[in-house]
Design an enzyme around this catalytic site. Structure first.
Site, PDB file in Angstrom:
ATOM      1  N   HIS A 208       0.787  -1.232   0.000  1.00 52.34           N
ATOM      2  CA  HIS A 208       0.000   0.000   0.000  1.00 52.34           C
ATOM      3  C   HIS A 208       0.819   1.283   0.000  1.00 52.34           C
ATOM      4  O   HIS A 208       0.272   2.364  -0.104  1.00 52.34           O
ATOM      5  CB  HIS A 208      -0.942   0.029   1.213  1.00 52.34           C
ATOM      6  CG  HIS A 208      -0.227   0.318   2.502  1.00 52.34           C
ATOM      7  ND1 HIS A 208       0.397  -0.659   3.228  1.00 52.34           N
ATOM      8  CD2 HIS A 208      -0.017   1.478   3.173  1.00 52.34           C
ATOM      9  CE1 HIS A 208       0.956  -0.116   4.293  1.00 52.34           C
ATOM     10  NE2 HIS A 208       0.728   1.174   4.284  1.00 52.34           N
TER      11      HIS A 208
HETATM   12  C1  UD1 Z   1      -1.956   4.875   6.340  1.00 53.81           C
HETATM   13  C2  UD1 Z   1      -0.660   5.362   7.003  1.00 53.81           C
HETATM   14  C3  UD1 Z   1       0.410   4.273   6.874  1.00 53.81           C
HETATM   15  C4  UD1 Z   1      -0.091   2.935   7.374  1.00 53.81           C
HETATM   16  C5  UD1 Z   1      -1.386   2.582   6.635  1.00 53.81           C
HETATM   17  C6  UD1 Z   1      -1.937   1.229   7.082  1.00 53.81           C
HETATM   18  C7  UD1 Z   1      -0.254   7.784   6.904  1.00 53.81           C
HETATM   19  C8  UD1 Z   1       0.548   8.833   6.267  1.00 53.81           C
HETATM   20  N1  UD1 Z   1      -0.157   6.564   6.365  1.00 53.81           N
HETATM   21  O1  UD1 Z   1      -1.696   4.785   4.947  1.00 53.81           O
HETATM   22  O2  UD1 Z   1       1.534   4.662   7.621  1.00 53.81           O
HETATM   23  O3  UD1 Z   1       0.885   1.945   7.126  1.00 53.81           O
HETATM   24  O4  UD1 Z   1      -2.345   3.615   6.872  1.00 53.81           O
HETATM   25  O5  UD1 Z   1      -3.112   0.882   6.441  1.00 53.81           O
HETATM   26  O6  UD1 Z   1      -0.934   8.043   7.868  1.00 53.81           O
HETATM   27  N2  UD1 Z   1      -8.855   4.614   1.996  1.00 53.81           N
HETATM   28  C9  UD1 Z   1     -10.078   3.988   1.860  1.00 53.81           C
HETATM   29  N3  UD1 Z   1     -10.664   3.473   2.973  1.00 53.81           N
HETATM   30  C10 UD1 Z   1     -10.098   3.570   4.193  1.00 53.81           C
HETATM   31  C11 UD1 Z   1      -8.848   4.227   4.316  1.00 53.81           C
HETATM   32  C12 UD1 Z   1      -8.240   4.735   3.198  1.00 53.81           C
HETATM   33  O7  UD1 Z   1     -10.618   3.895   0.778  1.00 53.81           O
HETATM   34  O8  UD1 Z   1     -10.682   3.076   5.176  1.00 53.81           O
HETATM   35  C13 UD1 Z   1      -8.193   5.178   0.792  1.00 53.81           C
HETATM   36  C14 UD1 Z   1      -8.324   6.696   0.819  1.00 53.81           C
HETATM   37  O9  UD1 Z   1      -9.326   7.120  -0.021  1.00 53.81           O
HETATM   38  C15 UD1 Z   1      -6.989   7.196   0.351  1.00 53.81           C
HETATM   39  C16 UD1 Z   1      -6.056   6.042   0.537  1.00 53.81           C
HETATM   40  O10 UD1 Z   1      -6.812   4.896   0.866  1.00 53.81           O
HETATM   41  O11 UD1 Z   1      -6.995   7.536  -1.004  1.00 53.81           O
HETATM   42  C17 UD1 Z   1      -4.997   6.334   1.554  1.00 53.81           C
HETATM   43  O12 UD1 Z   1      -5.493   6.424   2.897  1.00 53.81           O
HETATM   44  P1  UD1 Z   1      -4.609   7.161   4.023  1.00 53.81           P
HETATM   45  O13 UD1 Z   1      -5.227   7.013   5.346  1.00 53.81           O
HETATM   46  O14 UD1 Z   1      -4.293   8.529   3.558  1.00 53.81           O
HETATM   47  O15 UD1 Z   1      -3.237   6.399   4.005  1.00 53.81           O
HETATM   48  P2  UD1 Z   1      -2.885   4.847   3.891  1.00 53.81           P
HETATM   49  O16 UD1 Z   1      -2.315   4.611   2.554  1.00 53.81           O
HETATM   50  O17 UD1 Z   1      -3.986   3.970   4.350  1.00 53.81           O
END
Ligand code: UD1
Length: 365
Positions: A208
């Protein structure tokens, strides 16, 4: 003595298994009153709700519901929501874990409100500032009053960065507390059986990181490696929402469509760890999985150029391979042949880190 309110901040998936054991340990102390605050950084049910049921974390006292956004928007929304709540709840201490956006947001707000901050998993560094998490780690550590570390290397790093020795405590690894606490349930969980997999005869994958999935070339090189590996071993790939989105956007699904690669929804803790304990090996770019596999003695091939958890390489079962197709396949081949290194369990990764943390806080605040 007055009861002290400790605000525990969670936001993203890896936070839940780190806070659960601390919450349990806090509940044994009458003087310390935990208040659980979920920022809502992760919001899909299979990224959040399932963990509450399995990890015995009580429902959050407060849910901020911030959701997705650019890092600035997400961090700002968390900060705005938290400021109000921390004042209302009269928090005496704020505890943050790991390195996600919720961690940095909570540390900044608390420090400016003059509320002491305790950082669990302090002092980890990848020395790669293009990783959002590295910025989160550095800022959080600078602002923290209690820095709880998982290894002695982290203590040295913090001292080198000018953090006062009196603030640093080597306590072990809270993520391993959860693993040990639930290990029986993990082993008897039955996910492997349900999926009709043979133990030690499949490879588990998680992916991811923006550096792997937001860059088309890197993502394609990794998927090519999976394609080759899947000819020797079935691959199970619980996919993060971000990764699925990017795979569709880059039109890369066709690369693996016909291979022995099962793409499934993200799993809860018990199902996922049941797949981990029975896997031949794990290919991942996660932080926490490098540690869990080290404790379990399962080979871990990390699809990154660096790690903030070098102890998993020097003592554990981890190897860094970046996103180079050949390197990934070559390391997998060593595992397949049975010539891959064996590791040992790092000091104090014994299931009791949370008890140590809570004992220290009980004495100090
Ligand atoms: C986040 C953490 C990362 C951790 C990871 C574990 C930061 C900077 N990154 O990354 O350190 O290893 O979580 O999972 O805080 N999204 C969904 N549904 C959700 C959550 C996210 O669809 O429940 C999508 C969002 O639309 C977004 C993307 O995933 O586009 C990224 O989500 P985000 O929370 O920004 O970071 P992660 O990549 O999950």
């Amino acid at each position: 003595m007055r009861t002290k309110t400790i605000a525990l901040i969670i936001g993203a998936r890896p936070n839940f298994m780190k806070i659960a054991p601390v919450m349990r340990a806090l509940k044994k102390r009458r003087r310390l009153k935990p208040v659980l605050i979920h920022t809502g950084q992760h919001y899909d049910p299979n990224m959040t709700d399932v963990f509450f049921n399995e990890l015995f974390i009580s429902r959050p006292d407060i849910y901020l519901g911030v959701g997705s956004g650019s890092q600035a928007v997400q961090t700002a929304l968390i900060m705005t929501g938290l400021e109000k709540v921390l004042i209302e709840k009269k928090a005496d201490l704020v505890m943050v874990v790991g390195d996600v956006n919720s961690t940095i947001a909570a540390s900044v707000v608390s420090a400016k409100l003059h509320i002491p901050v305790a950082h669990v998993e302090a002092g980890l560094r990848s020395y790669d500032r293009r990783m959002p998490e590295e910025i989160n780690r550095i800022v959080t550590d600078v602002l923290s009053d209690y820095l709880f570390t998982t290894c002695k290397d982290a203590n040295r790093t913090l001292l080198k960065e000018g953090i006062g020795r009196e603030k640093i405590y080597f306590v072990g690894n809270v993520m391993i507390d959860t693993l040990r606490f639930l290990e029986k349930k993990v082993r008897s969980n039955g996910c492997v059986k349900r999926m009709k997999l043979k133990p030690q005869a499949y490879t588990l994958v998680t992916l991811h990181r923006p550096s792997n999935v937001d860059n088309r070339d890197a993502f394609e090189r990794i998927l090519s490696a999976f394609k080759t590996i899947s000819r020797s071993d079935q691959i199970i790939f619980p996919i993060h929402p971000r990764t699925l989105k990017q795979m569709k956007q880059f039109g890369l699904y066709h690369l693996i469509k016909k291979e022995r690669i099962s793409i499934i929804d993200p799993l809860g803790y018990l199902d996922f760890m049941n797949l981990v304990v029975n896997a031949r090996c794990i290919l991942t770019d996660s932080g926490g999985i490098q540690e869990e596999t080290t404790v379990l003695g399962i080979p871990c091939v990390t699809l990154r150029h660096n790690t903030e958890r070098p102890i998993t390489i020097t003592e554990g079962t981890n190897t860094l391979v970046g996103n180079d197709t050949k390197k990934i396949v070559k390391t997998f081949t060593l595992i397949l042949k049975g010539t891959y290194k064996k590791g040992r369990i790092p000091e104090l990764w014994d299931g009791n880190a949370s008890e140590r943390i809570v004992k220290i806080l009980n004495e100090k605040i």
